[in-house]
Design a protein around this motif. Sequence first.
Motif, PDB file in Angstrom:
ATOM      1  N   UNK A  59      14.740 -98.652  56.742  1.00 45.04           N
ATOM      2  CA  UNK A  59      13.524 -97.854  56.949  1.00 45.04           C
ATOM      3  C   UNK A  59      12.405 -98.724  57.531  1.00 45.04           C
ATOM      4  N   UNK A  60      11.499 -98.069  58.254  1.00 38.73           N
ATOM      5  CA  UNK A  60      10.314 -98.766  58.743  1.00 38.73           C
ATOM      6  C   UNK A  60       9.499 -99.202  57.533  1.00 38.73           C
ATOM      7  N   UNK A  61       8.905-100.393  57.634  1.00 43.37           N
ATOM      8  CA  UNK A  61       8.145-100.931  56.500  1.00 43.37           C
ATOM      9  C   UNK A  61       6.829-101.535  56.962  1.00 43.37           C
ATOM     10  N   UNK A  62       5.813-101.318  56.158  1.00 39.46           N
ATOM     11  CA  UNK A  62       4.548-102.019  56.322  1.00 39.46           C
ATOM     12  C   UNK A  62       4.425-102.945  55.116  1.00 39.46           C
ATOM     13  N   UNK A  63       4.273-104.221  55.401  1.00 43.98           N
ATOM     14  CA  UNK A  63       4.087-105.226  54.354  1.00 43.98           C
ATOM     15  C   UNK A  63       2.618-105.641  54.364  1.00 43.98           C
ATOM     16  N   UNK A  64       2.000-105.617  53.208  1.00 46.33           N
ATOM     17  CA  UNK A  64       0.660-106.163  53.027  1.00 46.33           C
ATOM     18  C   UNK A  64       0.798-107.360  52.101  1.00 46.33           C
ATOM     19  N   UNK A  65       0.186-108.475  52.489  1.00 45.87           N
ATOM     20  CA  UNK A  65       0.316-109.711  51.725  1.00 45.87           C
ATOM     21  C   UNK A  65      -0.986-109.969  50.965  1.00 45.87           C
ATOM     22  N   UNK A  66      -0.895-109.788  49.656  1.00 52.33           N
ATOM     23  CA  UNK A  66      -2.057-109.784  48.764  1.00 52.33           C
ATOM     24  C   UNK A  66      -2.887-111.056  48.824  1.00 52.33           C
ATOM     25  N   UNK A  67      -2.267-112.201  48.669  1.00 52.98           N
ATOM     26  CA  UNK A  67      -3.055-113.451  48.602  1.00 52.98           C
ATOM     27  C   UNK A  67      -3.802-113.737  49.908  1.00 52.98           C
ATOM     28  N   UNK A  68      -3.180-113.603  51.084  1.00 53.07           N
ATOM     29  CA  UNK A  68      -3.965-113.792  52.312  1.00 53.07           C
ATOM     30  C   UNK A  68      -5.091-112.766  52.456  1.00 53.07           C
ATOM     31  N   UNK A  69      -4.838-111.523  52.026  1.00 49.47           N
ATOM     32  CA  UNK A  69      -5.889-110.510  52.082  1.00 49.47           C
ATOM     33  C   UNK A  69      -7.043-110.904  51.166  1.00 49.47           C
ATOM     34  N   UNK A  70      -6.734-111.361  49.957  1.00 51.46           N
ATOM     35  CA  UNK A  70      -7.798-111.757  49.022  1.00 51.46           C
ATOM     36  C   UNK A  70      -8.577-112.953  49.543  1.00 51.46           C
ATOM     37  N   UNK A  71      -7.887-113.901  50.170  1.00 53.58           N
ATOM     38  CA  UNK A  71      -8.596-115.051  50.731  1.00 53.58           C
ATOM     39  C   UNK A  71      -9.530-114.631  51.865  1.00 53.58           C
ATOM     40  N   UNK A 102       1.171-119.738  55.151  1.00 50.47           N
ATOM     41  CA  UNK A 102       1.407-118.386  54.641  1.00 50.47           C
ATOM     42  C   UNK A 102       0.130-117.557  54.493  1.00 50.47           C
ATOM     43  N   UNK A 103      -1.029-118.214  54.445  1.00 45.43           N
ATOM     44  CA  UNK A 103      -2.294-117.489  54.362  1.00 45.43           C
ATOM     45  C   UNK A 103      -2.706-116.911  55.723  1.00 45.43           C
ATOM     46  N   UNK A 104      -1.993-117.259  56.784  1.00 48.09           N
ATOM     47  CA  UNK A 104      -2.332-116.780  58.125  1.00 48.09           C
ATOM     48  C   UNK A 104      -1.765-115.395  58.429  1.00 48.09           C
ATOM     49  N   UNK A 105      -0.954-114.844  57.539  1.00 42.03           N
ATOM     50  CA  UNK A 105      -0.346-113.532  57.776  1.00 42.03           C
ATOM     51  C   UNK A 105      -0.727-112.584  56.647  1.00 42.03           C
ATOM     52  N   UNK A 106      -1.543-111.575  56.977  1.00 42.29           N
ATOM     53  CA  UNK A 106      -1.998-110.635  55.947  1.00 42.29           C
ATOM     54  C   UNK A 106      -1.222-109.323  55.962  1.00 42.29           C
ATOM     55  N   UNK A 107      -0.501-109.040  57.045  1.00 39.85           N
ATOM     56  CA  UNK A 107       0.278-107.820  57.110  1.00 39.85           C
ATOM     57  C   UNK A 107       1.337-107.909  58.189  1.00 39.85           C
ATOM     58  N   UNK A 108       2.341-107.038  58.080  1.00 41.85           N
ATOM     59  CA  UNK A 108       3.439-107.043  59.051  1.00 41.85           C
ATOM     60  C   UNK A 108       4.091-105.674  59.079  1.00 41.85           C
ATOM     61  N   UNK A 109       4.407-105.214  60.277  1.00 43.56           N
ATOM     62  CA  UNK A 109       5.192-103.987  60.443  1.00 43.56           C
ATOM     63  C   UNK A 109       6.597-104.387  60.860  1.00 43.56           C
ATOM     64  N   UNK A 110       7.582-103.826  60.195  1.00 47.06           N
ATOM     65  CA  UNK A 110       8.994-104.025  60.562  1.00 47.06           C
ATOM     66  C   UNK A 110       9.596-102.654  60.816  1.00 47.06           C
TER      67      UNK A 110
END
Length: 136
Positions: A84-96, A60-68
């Motif tokens: 709706x279109x979504x941008x997901x930012x994943x906090x823990x992978x970004x912090x790592x 799960x740390x390998x994915x820091x963001x995703x567009x759907x």
Amino acid sequence: MTVRQTPWGPSPDAAAIDAMARATMARLPEPFRLHLGDVVLRVEEFADEATLDELGIDDPFALSGLYRGRPVGMKSVEDSGALPDMVHLYRRPILDEWAETGVTLEALVAHVLIHEVGHHFGLSDDDMHALEASAS
């Protein structure tokens, strides 16, 4: 919410990441900003298991963001009722990644956000790098 302590102080929470991402969106050139009004921005700890499985990602740390969603150029009036279109930012992978690279957190959040926004516009990697430079 538990705040993890780092050598630099408490880890930025989802609201701080969200604020950095929205500040980046505000710096994008106007033609891009105009088409982002309906895009939902979500900051989550990690991608959920279904998303990781769908993408074939084990860590799960390998994915820091995703567009759907559907890129702007592929939208159609027949898309009514679509999520709706979504941008997901994943906090823990970004912090790592922030801790590992030494890049400023603001720059890293901007990089991830612009990459995902680039998918919304159907941009190439070169176009995304140019957009990132214009938002700096």
